[in-house]
Design an enzyme around this catalytic site. Structure first.
Site, short mmCIF file in Angstrom:
data_model
loop_
_atom_site.label_atom_id
_atom_site.label_comp_id
_atom_site.label_asym_id
_atom_site.label_seq_id
_atom_site.Cartn_x
_atom_site.Cartn_y
_atom_site.Cartn_z
N ARG A 1 -37.09 -23.76 15.51
CA ARG A 1 -37.79 -22.48 15.59
C ARG A 1 -38.34 -22.02 14.24
NH1 ARG A 1 -33.17 -21.73 18.92
NH2 ARG A 1 -33.68 -21.44 21.12
N LYS B 1 -35.14 -16.12 29.26
CA LYS B 1 -35.59 -17.03 28.20
C LYS B 1 -35.31 -16.41 26.83
CE LYS B 1 -37.50 -19.78 31.28
NZ LYS B 1 -36.98 -19.16 32.49
N ASP B 2 -35.29 -17.27 25.82
CA ASP B 2 -34.98 -16.86 24.46
C ASP B 2 -36.18 -16.21 23.79
OD1 ASP B 2 -32.88 -17.09 22.25
OD2 ASP B 2 -34.63 -17.97 21.29
N ARG B 3 -35.91 -15.25 22.90
CA ARG B 3 -36.98 -14.54 22.19
C ARG B 3 -37.74 -15.45 21.23
NH1 ARG B 3 -37.71 -9.29 20.64
NH2 ARG B 3 -35.65 -8.70 21.43
N HIS B 4 -37.06 -16.32 20.54
CA HIS B 4 -37.66 -17.09 19.45
C HIS B 4 -38.30 -18.37 20.00
CE1 HIS B 4 -35.78 -14.24 16.82
NE2 HIS B 4 -34.60 -14.51 17.33
#
EC number: 5.4.99.27
Length: 434
Positions: free
Chosen positions: A28, A92-95
């Site tokens: 990320r 879902k993930d933010r990053h």
């Protein structure tokens, strides 16, 4: 057997399936380095279908650095409705850059707003909202920046193939995100709820500071843990800690600890008990590894679920309607089914209706529950917290492609499985880097 990082062990992930050192590297560096696309499995009608029969508008959103819950709230606020009228199939993930479906009740296609860092397209209408798990799986494209030793990926893959019975496989752990990446407390809240200790549940969320969160958050949590001064704590807690502040307002107004926990949206209330179930599952999986029992084939006593015949092989899920308890005489037959991807060895997501396995697998489950002071009856809870339980495959076999320059991983996983569980084996990073 290689032991996991202490942060992972705290959520039940005790071991790696591979002993080799990892590649290292960073995930990320930019959101585009971590792409997630839902593999959709939700039927819709045309966008002009009658709203009386199909009150839910379904949209596909590609989100750049949006947490799913935060985006749903922003979408609801922008169109002037309750967040409870926005539904989705998976968090879902933010990053990352993520593409997923949302269903919005009583919204017309012409009312779909523009929202920063989001590309939204109308898919159609539906007679019901999306529910958790209403997807076939997720496809991932992940780039690792500046790996220390990318050549190590080959050795890890070989070891995981041995673990998976010929194809790359990992324990189907619930990943760190299930419990909170930097502050893993959701299972602690859930365990307290199961024990009917609402004060411990509320304080696990409000207090319990960790060194991995900002200093002002740590100070606020220390203050409320030491003083139980709800009004004073409102002056300490940063505005960004919305859920904590809502709980504090409830407590300051004379509400009970249970009232405070129930200020969470319904999906997050469910998440607490689900996180406790996930922790128990991880503990069961880790104990199976510690005993040296296989994952790609059953032992006598295991409960095996056959694969959903309608699903793509890469994201096949166990079918609850087609299961078998493995006897001594059926071990070899069921092992062949598992080897061919037609069936899965499972472990329980414990709930009120859970039936324990026999033999060693059943002994493992009972031992974990005894250690935690829990029983199936503890999952008979009020409202959103109740859970009948289910089962989950213990082995994850990603359809994996590894490329170099840059080091990148491309794979698909069934709904409910975690990309970070695959990546941790290859990178061997701190969990905070995942």
């Amino acid at each position: 057997m290689r032991e996991a990082h202490p942060i992972e062990r705290a959520v039940g992930m005790a071991y790696y399936a591979s002993d080799s050192d990892g590649t290292g590297g960073r995930l990320r560096d930019s959101p585009a380095d971590f792409r997630v696309r839902e593999l959709e499995a939700f039927d819709t009608q045309p966008a002009d279908a009658p709203t009386g029969d199909y009150p839910w508008l379904v949209v596909r959103a590609t989100l750049h650095e949006w947490d799913t819950n935060d985006f749903a709230r922003e979408l609801a606020n922008t169109v002037g409705m309750s967040r409870e009228r926005v539904r989705w199939a998976g968090t879902k993930d933010r990053h990352a850059v993520t593409t997923q479906l949302f269903a919005v009740r009583d919204l017309d296609a012409a009312q779909v707003p523009e929202i920063r860092n989001a590309d939204i397209e109308v898919v159609g209408r539906a007679g019901r909202g999306l529910e958790f798990g209403d997807l076939a799986g997720n496809a991932f494209e992940i780039v690792v920046r500046d790996p220390d030793a990318p050549e190590r990926a080959a050795a890890v893959a070989d070891e995981l193939a041995a673990f998976g019975g010929g194809t790359v496989g990992t324990p189907n752990y619930f990943g760190q995100q299930r419990f909170g990446s930097k502050r893993p407390v959701t299972h602690e809240v859930g365990l307290a709820i199961l024990r009917d200790d609402w004060e411990a549940a509320a304080m696990a969320y409000l207090g319990a500071p960790t060194e991995h969160e900002p200093a002002d958050s740590q100070r606020a949590r220390e203050y409320v843990a030491e003083t139980r001064d709800w009004t004073g704590a409102l002056a300490e807690f940063p505005q960004r800690l919305r859920y904590e502040r809502t709980m504090l307002h409830e407590l300051a107004d004379g509400g009970s600890f249970r009232d405070a926990v129930e200020t969470f949206p319904s999906n997050l209330q469910q998440l607490f008990v689900h996180a406790a179930q996930s922790y128990v599952f991880n503990r069961i999986v880790s104990e199976r590894m510690a005993r040296g029992l296989p994952f790609g084939e059953p032992v006598a006593g295991d409960v095996v679920w056959f694969a959903d015949s309608d699903a793509d092989a890469a994201v096949a899920q166990p079918d609850a309607a087609r299961q078998q308890r493995v006897t001594d005489s059926r071990v070899d037959v069921m092992a062949r089914h598992c080897e061919r991807g037609r069936a899965f060895v499972t472990a329980p997501l414990v709930g009120t209706d859970t039936e324990f396995a026999d033999g060693d697998p059943g002994e493992i489950t009972r031992g974990v529950l005894d250690d935690l002071g829990l029983s199936r009856a503890d999952f008979d809870l009020p409202g959103e917290f109740d859970s009948a339980g289910s089962r989950r495959a213990i082995l994850l076999r990603p359809d994996l492609t590894v490329s170099h320059d840059p080091l990148a991983f491309e794979f698909a996983l069934p709904s409910g499985s975690y990309a970070t569980v695959v990546l941790r084996e290859f990178l061997k990073p701190s969990p905070l880097a995942l």
